[in-house]
Scaffold this motif. Structure first.
Motif, short mmCIF file in Angstrom:
data_model
loop_
_atom_site.label_atom_id
_atom_site.label_comp_id
_atom_site.label_asym_id
_atom_site.label_seq_id
_atom_site.Cartn_x
_atom_site.Cartn_y
_atom_site.Cartn_z
N UNK A 227 0.84 -1.19 0.00
CA UNK A 227 0.00 0.00 0.00
C UNK A 227 0.88 1.25 0.00
N UNK A 228 0.47 2.24 -0.73
CA UNK A 228 1.29 3.43 -0.92
C UNK A 228 1.29 4.35 0.29
N UNK A 229 0.13 4.52 0.92
CA UNK A 229 -0.04 5.57 1.94
C UNK A 229 -0.34 5.04 3.35
N UNK A 230 -0.94 3.87 3.44
CA UNK A 230 -1.43 3.39 4.73
C UNK A 230 -0.33 3.17 5.76
N UNK A 231 0.78 2.49 5.42
CA UNK A 231 1.79 2.26 6.46
C UNK A 231 2.31 3.54 7.10
N UNK A 232 2.58 4.57 6.29
CA UNK A 232 3.06 5.84 6.84
C UNK A 232 1.98 6.51 7.68
N UNK A 233 0.73 6.35 7.27
CA UNK A 233 -0.40 6.92 8.02
C UNK A 233 -0.48 6.32 9.42
N UNK A 234 -0.40 5.00 9.50
CA UNK A 234 -0.48 4.34 10.81
C UNK A 234 0.72 4.74 11.67
N UNK A 235 1.90 4.79 11.08
CA UNK A 235 3.09 5.21 11.83
C UNK A 235 2.93 6.64 12.33
N UNK A 236 2.42 7.51 11.48
CA UNK A 236 2.20 8.91 11.86
C UNK A 236 1.24 8.99 13.05
N UNK A 237 0.19 8.20 13.00
CA UNK A 237 -0.79 8.19 14.09
C UNK A 237 -0.15 7.73 15.39
N UNK A 238 0.59 6.65 15.34
CA UNK A 238 1.17 6.10 16.58
C UNK A 238 2.37 6.88 17.08
N UNK A 239 2.86 7.81 16.30
CA UNK A 239 3.93 8.69 16.78
C UNK A 239 3.40 9.87 17.59
N UNK A 240 2.09 10.06 17.60
CA UNK A 240 1.52 11.14 18.40
C UNK A 240 1.66 10.81 19.89
N UNK A 241 2.14 11.74 20.71
CA UNK A 241 2.34 11.46 22.13
C UNK A 241 1.07 10.97 22.84
N UNK A 242 -0.08 11.55 22.52
CA UNK A 242 -1.31 11.14 23.18
C UNK A 242 -1.66 9.69 22.83
N UNK A 243 -1.37 9.29 21.60
CA UNK A 243 -1.65 7.92 21.18
C UNK A 243 -0.71 6.95 21.88
N UNK A 244 0.56 7.32 21.96
CA UNK A 244 1.52 6.48 22.66
C UNK A 244 1.08 6.21 24.10
N UNK A 245 0.56 7.23 24.74
CA UNK A 245 0.09 7.06 26.12
C UNK A 245 -1.19 6.24 26.16
N UNK A 246 -2.09 6.52 25.25
CA UNK A 246 -3.44 5.94 25.33
C UNK A 246 -3.51 4.49 24.89
N UNK A 247 -2.53 4.02 24.13
CA UNK A 247 -2.66 2.70 23.51
C UNK A 247 -2.69 1.55 24.52
N UNK A 248 -2.28 1.82 25.76
CA UNK A 248 -2.39 0.79 26.80
C UNK A 248 -3.19 1.30 27.98
N UNK A 249 -4.22 2.10 27.70
CA UNK A 249 -5.14 2.57 28.73
C UNK A 249 -6.53 2.01 28.43
N UNK A 250 -7.12 1.33 29.41
CA UNK A 250 -6.59 0.92 30.72
C UNK A 250 -5.47 -0.13 30.57
N UNK A 251 -4.55 -0.13 31.50
CA UNK A 251 -3.42 -1.04 31.45
C UNK A 251 -3.88 -2.48 31.70
N UNK A 252 -3.75 -3.36 30.71
CA UNK A 252 -4.24 -4.73 30.91
C UNK A 252 -3.36 -5.55 31.84
N UNK A 253 -2.20 -5.03 32.21
CA UNK A 253 -1.27 -5.79 33.04
C UNK A 253 -1.29 -5.37 34.51
N UNK A 254 -2.16 -4.45 34.82
CA UNK A 254 -2.14 -3.97 36.22
C UNK A 254 -2.84 -4.98 37.14
#
Length: 232
Positions: free
Chosen positions: A205-232
């Motif tokens: 895919x031409x655009x999708x991989x960079x799009x997903x990477x761009x999304x997950x590079x956002x600080x709020x996303x990095x924090x939110x991706x394990x909220x609630x913490x499944x390991x607590x």
């Protein structure tokens, strides 16, 4: 404040701060949508881990808030007409965007386009990728008849191409970053979990991989991706 008689879920998952939004969730793609929105919008909230086990999602307390027994769900003690409980991730995203005035565009046309792509995820991308995951990673993988698996694989490929085409010349799916991206990107990212990136030609895919990477590079996303913490 939150009345436990009106919201019995709070007896099983008590609020430490009942003055803020209560999030009942698990970090699946649907759950992550809402934690990302809350972080991006800077809305005060309190997360509660609700596992996907029947003991949690089919408990009387959880069903009192979401009779459809799926995460996520929220209670906003400061709703427009008093405390309000909501389920369905798309509905929650729309509610939070309107409450915060963020990530839903600045005009009626913006909102219509963003809502359009949000509904695309809710009605197409999410269900199809989820079914594909079932037939490739979970119990459906044991079914000998290839037709169900092929059906969802082919539809996943088609939908990913729709997203890829929409992203031509764009960083985000509907103009500026919005709740549509918060809905779409976590579901595409689930291809990694399902082990189906090669199956759907993800790297072609031409655009999708960079799009997903761009999304997950956002600080709020990095924090939110394990909220609630499944390991607590």
């Amino acid at each position: 404040m939150i009345d436990s008689a009106k919201f019995p879920i709070t007896t099983r998952w008590p609020a430490q701060d009942p003055s803020v939004i209560q999030l009942y969730s698990y970090p699946t793609p649907n759950g992550v949508k809402v934690s990302v929105a809350l972080e991006e919008m800077n809305l005060p909230y309190e997360p509660h881990l609700v596992t996907l086990s029947d003991a949690d999602v089919k408990s009387a307390e959880f069903l009192s808030l979401n009779p459809n027994n799926k995460i996520p769900a929220i209670i906003d003690p400061n709703g427009p007409d008093g405390p309000i409980g909501l389920f369905e991730s798309g509905a929650i995203l729309l509610y939070l965007a309107e409450k915060s005035g963020k990530f839903i565009g600045t005009t009626a046309s913006d909102k219509a386009l963003i809502t359009q792509w949000l509904m695309f995820q809710m009605g197409g991308l999410g269900p199809m990728l989820g079914q594909m995951g079932f037939f490739f990673k979970f119990a459906g993988a044991d079914i000998e008849d290839p037709r169900p698996r092929d059906r969802y694989r082919d539809e996943a490929i088609r939908l990913l191409k729709v997203v890829d085409g929409q992203l031509n010349g764009r960083d985000w799916i509907a103009g500026d970053y919005s709740i549509a991206d918060m809905a779409i990107a976590p579901w595409i990212n689930a291809l990694e979990f399902y082990g189906t990136k090669d199956v759907v030609g993800y790297h072609d895919l031409k655009n999708v991989p960079a799009y997903v990477e761009r999304f997950y590079n956002r600080p709020a996303v990095q924090k939110a991706k394990t909220i609630p913490d499944p390991n607590r």
